[in-house]
Design an enzyme around this catalytic site. Sequence first.
Site, short mmCIF file in Angstrom:
data_model
loop_
_atom_site.label_atom_id
_atom_site.label_comp_id
_atom_site.label_asym_id
_atom_site.label_seq_id
_atom_site.Cartn_x
_atom_site.Cartn_y
_atom_site.Cartn_z
N GLU A 297 9.80 11.07 26.11
CA GLU A 297 8.89 12.10 25.62
C GLU A 297 9.64 13.11 24.76
O GLU A 297 10.74 13.52 25.12
CB GLU A 297 8.23 12.81 26.81
N ASP B 255 9.63 3.56 30.94
CA ASP B 255 9.77 5.00 30.71
C ASP B 255 11.10 5.52 31.21
O ASP B 255 11.56 5.15 32.31
CB ASP B 255 8.67 5.75 31.48
N ASP C 279 6.04 6.21 33.79
CA ASP C 279 6.41 7.06 34.93
C ASP C 279 5.16 7.64 35.61
O ASP C 279 5.26 8.33 36.62
CB ASP C 279 7.41 8.15 34.52
N SER C 280 3.98 7.30 35.07
CA SER C 280 2.73 7.61 35.78
C SER C 280 2.75 6.95 37.16
O SER C 280 1.96 7.32 38.03
CB SER C 280 1.52 7.11 34.97
N LYS D 14 10.84 4.20 26.63
CA LYS D 14 10.01 5.26 26.06
C LYS D 14 10.53 6.59 26.57
O LYS D 14 10.92 6.71 27.72
CB LYS D 14 8.54 5.08 26.44
N GLU E 210 -0.62 11.42 22.97
CA GLU E 210 -1.46 11.64 24.15
C GLU E 210 -2.33 12.89 24.02
O GLU E 210 -1.87 13.94 23.59
CB GLU E 210 -0.58 11.74 25.41
O1 KIV Z 1 3.50 7.06 32.12
C1 KIV Z 1 2.57 6.50 31.52
O2 KIV Z 1 1.86 5.70 32.09
C2 KIV Z 1 2.39 6.86 30.11
C3 KIV Z 1 1.16 6.54 29.37
C4 KIV Z 1 1.27 6.61 27.90
C5 KIV Z 1 0.11 5.72 29.85
O3 KIV Z 1 3.26 7.43 29.54
#
Ligand code: KIV
Length: 272
Positions: free
Chosen positions: A118, A86, A47-48, A116, A185
């Site tokens: 968080e 993400d 999500d970056s 993924k 991270e």
């Molecule tokens: O959103 C992202 O790019 C990440 C990283 C771990 C690079 O979560």
Amino acid sequence: MAKAPARVTPPAIRARKGGDPIVCLTAYTTPVAKLVDQHCDLLLVGDSLGMVVYGLPSTIGVSMEMMIAHGQAAMRGASRACVVVDMPFGSYEEGHEQAMRNAARIMVETGCQAVKLEGGETMAPTIRFLTERGVPVMAHIGLRPQAVNTFGGYKVQGRDDASRAQVLADARVVSDAGAFSVVIEKTAEDISREITGAIPIPTVGIGASMACDGQILVVDDILGMFTDFRPKFAKPYAELGAAAGEAIKAYSDDVRARRFPGPEHVFLAKKD
Ligand code: KIV
């Protein structure tokens, strides 16, 4: 006909614990995914992309639609790497059902291998719910960018005893809950090392030291696409931002000076 190499699966990543370093990068588009796919074990549609592609101030404003569109684009370019997408902020925190509905939507609409999300202790029950229902989950602990407002900034984690204990507890519970790997991270080196030695799933570090079982970075950071800001943990292996700026300037100079287009760039040109 040569057989296409098999896709790396979440269990194959899980089995890499303590072995050769796991190589991971982000990718958000088909052409970049094709490049990443040739060299990496795991490709993250992170999500970056909110910041990298859309110019948002943080990952908070990223939507399911953005993640799905870029997940589909990355999947078109990646045939070998394990593709993880993400889950964006607000798409999984309400409860198990919301998380399952959105994780399933991401997997069905993109064809990715895993999601993924968080969170550590708070999200462990959700990770268990998803993994028991066929959704492989990569966890993300330490600095959690989606929680930037509660952290009060992108701060290094593991500086004091309370923070160290929290990251370690988070690592243990996400592992127990069935995550196949965990991103750590921006976390102090010694605690990343301790976590890597303490849990049976691979740790993938971003600013979390060589002690981790693998490494991940944002692809635009290693390509040197941005000249204004570079996180300490990102090593630029190229300076494509500067090179792109020079190319755009050369084009604009050519157009202004009527040097472009040349005869080789036009169709059915009238001969004098
Ligand atoms: O959103 C992202 O790019 C990440 C990283 C771990 C690079 O979560």
